[in-house]
Design a protein around this motif. Structure first.
Motif, PDB file in Angstrom:
ATOM      1  N   TRP A 108       0.827  -1.210   0.000  1.00 15.76           N
ATOM      2  CA  TRP A 108       0.000   0.000   0.000  1.00 15.76           C
ATOM      3  C   TRP A 108       0.861   1.261   0.000  1.00 15.76           C
ATOM      4  O   TRP A 108       0.597   2.229  -0.722  1.00 15.76           O
ATOM      5  CB  TRP A 108      -0.932  -0.029   1.222  1.00 15.76           C
TER       6      TRP A 108
ATOM      7  N   ARG B 257      -7.908   1.329  -8.253  1.00 17.10           N
ATOM      8  CA  ARG B 257      -8.018   0.032  -7.610  1.00 17.10           C
ATOM      9  C   ARG B 257      -7.984  -1.085  -8.642  1.00 17.10           C
ATOM     10  O   ARG B 257      -7.325  -2.126  -8.423  1.00 17.10           O
ATOM     11  CB  ARG B 257      -9.309  -0.040  -6.801  1.00 17.10           C
ATOM     12  N   ARG B 258      -8.652  -0.892  -9.778  1.00 19.11           N
ATOM     13  CA  ARG B 258      -8.671  -1.928 -10.806  1.00 19.11           C
ATOM     14  C   ARG B 258      -7.283  -2.091 -11.440  1.00 19.11           C
ATOM     15  O   ARG B 258      -6.866  -3.216 -11.741  1.00 19.11           O
ATOM     16  CB  ARG B 258      -9.709  -1.561 -11.877  1.00 19.11           C
TER      17      ARG B 258
ATOM     18  N   THR C 228      -5.278  -4.189  -8.949  1.00 20.18           N
ATOM     19  CA  THR C 228      -5.658  -5.598  -8.818  1.00 20.18           C
ATOM     20  C   THR C 228      -5.485  -6.383 -10.123  1.00 20.18           C
ATOM     21  O   THR C 228      -5.158  -7.564 -10.084  1.00 20.18           O
ATOM     22  CB  THR C 228      -7.116  -5.714  -8.348  1.00 20.18           C
ATOM     23  N   ARG C 229      -5.699  -5.722 -11.276  1.00 21.22           N
ATOM     24  CA  ARG C 229      -5.662  -6.439 -12.547  1.00 21.22           C
ATOM     25  C   ARG C 229      -4.307  -6.360 -13.249  1.00 21.22           C
ATOM     26  O   ARG C 229      -4.009  -7.217 -14.094  1.00 21.22           O
ATOM     27  CB  ARG C 229      -6.748  -5.876 -13.484  1.00 21.22           C
TER      28      ARG C 229
ATOM     29  N   LEU D 176      -0.753  -6.284  -9.266  1.00 26.91           N
ATOM     30  CA  LEU D 176      -0.625  -7.469  -8.415  1.00 26.91           C
ATOM     31  C   LEU D 176      -0.162  -8.705  -9.184  1.00 26.91           C
ATOM     32  O   LEU D 176       0.716  -9.436  -8.700  1.00 26.91           O
ATOM     33  CB  LEU D 176      -1.946  -7.744  -7.694  1.00 26.91           C
TER      34      LEU D 176
END
Length: 541
Positions: free
Chosen positions: A342, A450-451, A454-455, A458
């Protein structure tokens, strides 16, 4: 300032709370306590610390630089084995190595027993150096900490251009003179970094010093806190130890700033000169000696103790300790890595100087001894616990107990502060490999932050996240002083159990938990050696 940067500042401040608590004690010292400590213990702590710093610094420099030079510049029998074998002592915590050498070299150990049997001697008829001394601590710490110097210096030597050495040879300089006049000055910043890391670990060590009876700041803080119940005195000692660490950091940075060398790489900078005859065997001996003394002998002794006490491996209490250590390490590693992810992502999204400074400060915990962090955590958490108790009693008539300082909350908090830097650097390194243009392209397609994380981020960071998890897990398993101070009542880990058994002179009983720690510690060492082999292949070595 928007909400995101404010939250980043808040989290960074929370992680830095223990250091802030200790640092504030420097600004508001208790002169009565300091005067008492100065008249009784501080001169001894300072003298022992200086002796250790100078001696261990010399030891790790000799071992680390000599092995790095041999491995990076020459080809000799066993080169491939020693190139990664020299990293093995990293898996051996200093306090565990201290236990094994005590078992070997003490009066009742096999070495002195063989000496007495061979020459028909009795006690008092011969002299043998005591391993439980400051000299023994220097010996053990030098053997387990030299890989910091070896690893960084080897990389520096491999990056040096051969053009400078070829020019020196044309001017009549031999190999020895070229090493001292060219290679060593060029590698000085790397050597300074490696030595500083080793000296920080020396200042942070508690288990070796306590077991060998060497009085330094870490042992003094523990005794002041638990032996005398003087929290303020322990805080004052922790602040002085913090000053030592700050001075080391400043010296290391000054050294690097004063040693800037620019060189153009040569295509043959990774060519190693083949050695033959006595020179080959001398280089091989120089590299094998620290491996044998730093890892092979201690590991063999642990294995013998573990076989001797094989019944411990079948006891439920041993596996309870192992599970305690693993779940605590996994919990701390998960929280630490999530926080590092984060913070690193926040620094990527808000790359301002203020954000970078705050997050860098939050990652300083690895340079701070665990005992200092423990004191810096326990004081504010204990204060907060008593406020919660007072509030609960006045409102509900119930005493909830020490919810923060008396549970694993304090311990996990300490691990997070101590090892955030490891995961932060590992994940930041992975993020730097992801080009910002990829983020821009995703945003033009309507993807939210956020997308994108995560996509895109990560999945690309899987290896970095896994490496960070393993590194933190292993360091948590080895951490001793913070665990001793902050562990809940009747809660033990493998490190604490090994320390307790060794303190009771039950060295064989300390074998199984110590061996388990070393076996787990081998995982990141093997990962690192594999990465070095891959790098060597890519550079054409």
């Amino acid at each position: 300032m928007t909400r995101g940067p404010l939250v980043l500042f808040g989290v960074a401040a929370l992680v830095g709370l223990p250091l802030i608590v200790v640092a504030l004690s420097l600004l508001n010292p208790n002169w009565d306590i300091l005067n008492h400590l100065w008249q009784t213990v501080i001169p001894e702590y300072i003298s022992h610390s200086l002796i250790l710093l100078v001696s261990v610094g010399f030891g790790v420099t000799i071992l680390g630089v000599s092995t790095a030079w041999c491995v990076s510049q020459y080809d000799f029998p066993g080169w491939r084995w020693v190139s990664w074998g020299l990293l093995l002592p990293l898996a051996m915590p200093a306090y565990i190595s201290a236990y094994t050498y005590t078992g070997l070299l003490d009066y009742a150990g096999p070495v002195q027993q063989a000496l007495r049997d061979t020459f028909d001697l009795s006690i008092g008829e011969y002299w043998f150096p005591s391993i439980r001394s400051i000299e023994g601590a220097i010996f053990v710490l030098s053997l387990v900490l030299y890989p910091y110097v070896y690893l960084i210096t080897r990389a520096a030597f491999m990056q040096q251009s051969t053009a400078a050495f070829e020019s020196a040879r044309t001017l009549g300089a031999g190999p020895v003179r070229s090493f001292f006049r060219i290679a060593l000055p060029l590698a000085r910043p790397a050597i300074a970094t490696g030595v500083t890391l080793a000296l920080m670990e020396t200042l942070a060590d508690y288990g070796t010093m306590e077991y060998f009876g060497v009085t330094v700041f870490t042992t003094g803080i523990f005794r002041t806190w638990y032996g005398m119940g003087d929290a303020q005195g322990a805080l004052q000692l922790a602040s002085i130890l913090l000053l030592f660490v700050i001075v080391l950091i400043l010296i290391e940075r000054y050294s690097r700033r004063q040693a800037k060398f620019y060189q153009r790489r040569s295509q043959n900078n990774n060519f190693r000169k083949p050695l033959r005859g006595k020179a080959a065997w001398l280089a091989s001996a120089v590299c094998w000696l620290p491996i044998v003394l730093g890892f092979a002998i201690p590991a063999s002794q642990l294995l013998m103790w573990s076989i001797e006490r094989a019944d411990i491996w079948t006891q439920a209490s041993f596996w309870t300790l192992t599970l305690n250590t693993l779940w605590l390490g996994l919990l701390a590693a998960t929280i630490t890595v999530a926080l590092a992810l984060w913070l690193a992502y926040g620094r990527r999204r808000h790359p301002t100087r203020a954000i970078r400074t705050a997050i860098t400060t939050a990652g300083l915990g690895y340079a701070i001894p665990g005992i200092v962090i423990a004191v810096g955590i326990l004081i504010p958490l204990a204060w907060l616990d008593h406020r919660i108790i007072d509030f609960s009693k006045s409102l509900f008539g119930v005493n909830p107990g020490l919810l923060l300082s008396g549970t694993v909350v304090a311990l996990v908090f300490a691990y997070t502060v101590r090892f955030l830097s490891i995961s932060l650097q590992t994940i930041s390194s992975g993020l730097e490999q992801i080009t910002p243009q990829m983020d821009d392209s995703a945003r033009t397609l309507g993807a939210s932050s956020r997308r994108i994380m995560t996509r895109i981020h990560l999945p690309l960071l899987k290896s970095s996240i896994l490496a960070a998890l393993i590194l933190v897990l292993v360091d948590v398993m080895k951490e001793l002083p913070a665990t001793l101070v902050l562990r809940p009542f009747n809660f033990n880990t493998l490190a604490v159990k090994a320390f307790e058994m060794a303190s009771d002179e039950r060295l064989a009983d300390a074998g199984p938990p110590a061996l388990m720690i070393v076996l787990v510690g081998l995982i990141p060492v093997l990962m690192l050696s594999r990465a070095l082999r891959t790098q060597t292949i890519k550079t054409g070595d």
